[in-house]
Scaffold this motif. Structure first.
Motif, PDB file in Angstrom:
ATOM      1  N   GLU A  34    -115.963  32.660 -18.481  1.00  0.00           N
ATOM      2  CA  GLU A  34    -116.934  32.617 -17.391  1.00  0.00           C
ATOM      3  C   GLU A  34    -116.320  32.828 -16.014  1.00  0.00           C
ATOM      4  O   GLU A  34    -116.995  33.266 -15.072  1.00  0.00           O
ATOM      5  N   ALA A  35    -115.041  32.541 -15.878  1.00  0.00           N
ATOM      6  CA  ALA A  35    -114.386  32.705 -14.575  1.00  0.00           C
ATOM      7  C   ALA A  35    -114.403  34.158 -14.105  1.00  0.00           C
ATOM      8  O   ALA A  35    -114.155  34.431 -12.926  1.00  0.00           O
ATOM      9  N   SER A  36    -114.694  35.086 -15.013  1.00  0.00           N
ATOM     10  CA  SER A  36    -114.715  36.503 -14.637  1.00  0.00           C
ATOM     11  C   SER A  36    -115.732  36.778 -13.532  1.00  0.00           C
ATOM     12  O   SER A  36    -115.578  37.712 -12.743  1.00  0.00           O
ATOM     13  N   GLU A  37    -116.778  35.967 -13.461  1.00  0.00           N
ATOM     14  CA  GLU A  37    -117.839  36.170 -12.475  1.00  0.00           C
ATOM     15  C   GLU A  37    -117.688  35.261 -11.261  1.00  0.00           C
ATOM     16  O   GLU A  37    -118.522  35.299 -10.350  1.00  0.00           O
ATOM     17  N   LYS A  38    -116.648  34.442 -11.245  1.00  0.00           N
ATOM     18  CA  LYS A  38    -116.497  33.494 -10.139  1.00  0.00           C
ATOM     19  C   LYS A  38    -116.117  34.239  -8.854  1.00  0.00           C
ATOM     20  O   LYS A  38    -115.120  34.959  -8.825  1.00  0.00           O
ATOM     21  N   PRO A  39    -116.885  34.057  -7.790  1.00  0.00           N
ATOM     22  CA  PRO A  39    -116.534  34.713  -6.529  1.00  0.00           C
ATOM     23  C   PRO A  39    -115.217  34.166  -5.977  1.00  0.00           C
ATOM     24  O   PRO A  39    -114.872  33.003  -6.185  1.00  0.00           O
ATOM     25  N   SER A  40    -114.491  35.019  -5.288  1.00  0.00           N
ATOM     26  CA  SER A  40    -113.276  34.562  -4.621  1.00  0.00           C
ATOM     27  C   SER A  40    -113.669  33.608  -3.498  1.00  0.00           C
ATOM     28  O   SER A  40    -114.684  33.811  -2.828  1.00  0.00           O
ATOM     29  N   SER A  41    -112.864  32.572  -3.309  1.00  0.00           N
ATOM     30  CA  SER A  41    -113.216  31.599  -2.272  1.00  0.00           C
ATOM     31  C   SER A  41    -112.145  31.460  -1.194  1.00  0.00           C
ATOM     32  O   SER A  41    -112.439  31.125  -0.056  1.00  0.00           O
ATOM     33  N   VAL A  92    -120.111  33.119   0.064  1.00  0.00           N
ATOM     34  CA  VAL A  92    -120.314  32.886   1.493  1.00  0.00           C
ATOM     35  C   VAL A  92    -118.997  32.521   2.169  1.00  0.00           C
ATOM     36  O   VAL A  92    -118.067  32.016   1.539  1.00  0.00           O
ATOM     37  N   ARG A  93    -118.948  32.791   3.460  1.00  0.00           N
ATOM     38  CA  ARG A  93    -117.891  32.311   4.323  1.00  0.00           C
ATOM     39  C   ARG A  93    -118.562  31.820   5.602  1.00  0.00           C
ATOM     40  O   ARG A  93    -119.434  32.506   6.150  1.00  0.00           O
ATOM     41  N   VAL A  94    -118.143  30.662   6.066  1.00  0.00           N
ATOM     42  CA  VAL A  94    -118.596  30.177   7.363  1.00  0.00           C
ATOM     43  C   VAL A  94    -117.375  30.155   8.270  1.00  0.00           C
ATOM     44  O   VAL A  94    -116.495  29.305   8.121  1.00  0.00           O
ATOM     45  N   ARG A  95    -117.288  31.123   9.168  1.00  0.00           N
ATOM     46  CA  ARG A  95    -116.191  31.196  10.120  1.00  0.00           C
ATOM     47  C   ARG A  95    -116.543  30.274  11.284  1.00  0.00           C
ATOM     48  O   ARG A  95    -117.652  30.334  11.816  1.00  0.00           O
ATOM     49  N   LEU A  96    -115.607  29.411  11.655  1.00  0.00           N
ATOM     50  CA  LEU A  96    -115.887  28.406  12.675  1.00  0.00           C
ATOM     51  C   LEU A  96    -114.936  28.583  13.849  1.00  0.00           C
ATOM     52  O   LEU A  96    -113.721  28.436  13.714  1.00  0.00           O
ATOM     53  N   GLU A  97    -115.498  28.895  15.014  1.00  0.00           N
ATOM     54  CA  GLU A  97    -114.712  29.051  16.232  1.00  0.00           C
ATOM     55  C   GLU A  97    -115.239  28.084  17.276  1.00  0.00           C
ATOM     56  O   GLU A  97    -116.382  28.217  17.740  1.00  0.00           O
ATOM     57  N   ASN A  98    -114.425  27.080  17.625  1.00  0.00           N
ATOM     58  CA  ASN A  98    -114.855  26.050  18.577  1.00  0.00           C
ATOM     59  C   ASN A  98    -116.202  25.446  18.164  1.00  0.00           C
ATOM     60  O   ASN A  98    -117.089  25.227  18.991  1.00  0.00           O
ATOM     61  N   LYS A  99    -116.337  25.211  16.876  1.00  0.00           N
ATOM     62  CA  LYS A  99    -117.548  24.626  16.278  1.00  0.00           C
ATOM     63  C   LYS A  99    -118.770  25.541  16.351  1.00  0.00           C
ATOM     64  O   LYS A  99    -119.900  25.108  16.126  1.00  0.00           O
ATOM     65  N   ASN A 100    -118.546  26.804  16.666  1.00  0.00           N
ATOM     66  CA  ASN A 100    -119.607  27.801  16.584  1.00  0.00           C
ATOM     67  C   ASN A 100    -119.491  28.507  15.239  1.00  0.00           C
ATOM     68  O   ASN A 100    -118.444  29.079  14.928  1.00  0.00           O
TER      69      ASN A 100
END
Length: 272
Positions: free
Chosen positions: A167-174, A210-218
């Motif tokens: 099943e790991a074949s479908e795991k998105p890179s994190s 998903v990725r949440v990029r955080l710059e100065n809490k933005n």
């Protein structure tokens, strides 16, 4: 050109030649693939070592024990406070170098306690296409990267796992959570916790990667290009904004280009 079956045979022969090895295990696609091959050719002479670091995603943490059990190898987990290392917390463009240096030094110590000299990681041929200063640290510490040495790309690794019905074949890179914070902005536990909560929330909504990029809490949200339209709804935008604010974000935006590997490295092309 070497086909995937030839590469797999070369990989098995290479890992077999080690006699024994410790796999630096993150439960990501690459280290999971290496672990399965190591189990196949070395049996119990292979060992999994995971570093419980602050920068691990929730998904990788929860998958470690599950995947290790399915692989059938002993898993040793050890804590490592990355933020106590000044050169990691300062977050220069060489952060990954200092982080790999700290993490793999710890892994080598644990492996040696178990009589194992050879450490392998999941670096693959596709990783050579991005800015990865951590690879220098691996070389200096004598860490083996058999996937890279045998020319395995990320797509080929996923294909092998898929052929084996894993099943790991479908795991998105994190990746690691530190990659969400721009270079030269200090990494703190608070920022890592905000990122983790935000990403877990989006994944729970059904988004795949998903990725949440955080710059100065933005917060700047990156999702796969075909999932950007998920946000084209006023209620969704209001809900996400309210939730991110409750986690500690000041402003919340959507990256219109969508997710791409190493987007924070783009500034390096312009010069810091």
């Amino acid at each position: 050109m070497i086909n995937i079956n030839e590469k797999l045979n070369n990989l098995k022969n290479l890992i077999s030649s080690y006699g024994s090895c410790a796999v630096a295990f993150s439960s990501g696609v690459d280290s999971t693939f290496v672990a399965y091959v190591a189990k196949d050719v070395l049996g119990d002479k292979a060992l999994l070592i995971s570093i419980e670091a602050q920068t691990l995603t929730s998904r990788d943490k929860s998958d470690m024990d599950l995947y290790a059990k399915k692989i059938g190898l002993k898993l040793i987990k050890a804590p490592c406070n990355q933020l106590e290392v000044e050169n990691i917390a300062k977050n220069s463009p060489k952060r990954c170098y200092y982080c790999k240096q700290a993490v793999f030094t710890k892994i080598k110590e644990i492996a040696k306690e178990h009589g194992i000299e050879t450490i392998v990681d999941g670096t693959n041929a596709s990783d050579c296409n991005d800015y990865r200063p951590g690879m220098q640290a691996l070389e200096e510490l004598g860490i083996k990267s058999p996937l890279k040495d045998c020319g395995f790309t990320k797509d080929e690794i996923r294909q092998c796992l898929k052929n084996w019905n894993i099943e790991a074949s479908e795991k998105p890179s994190s990746g690691c959570l530190a990659t969400r914070i721009p270079y030269e902005e200090v990494i703190t536990q608070e920022k890592l916790d905000i990122i983790r909560k935000c990403e877990d929330y989006l994944l729970d909504l059904g988004l795949k990667n998903v990725r949440v990029r955080l710059e100065n809490k933005n917060a700047r949200i990156e999702v796969m290009p075909n999932e950007r339209s998920f946000f084209f709804d006023e209620k969704v935008m209001d809900d996400v904004y309210a939730k991110f604010k409750s986690f500690g974000c000041t402003y919340v935006s959507l990256d219109l280009k969508g997710y791409r590997t190493g987007s924070l490295n783009e500034i390096l092309d312009e010069g810091l």
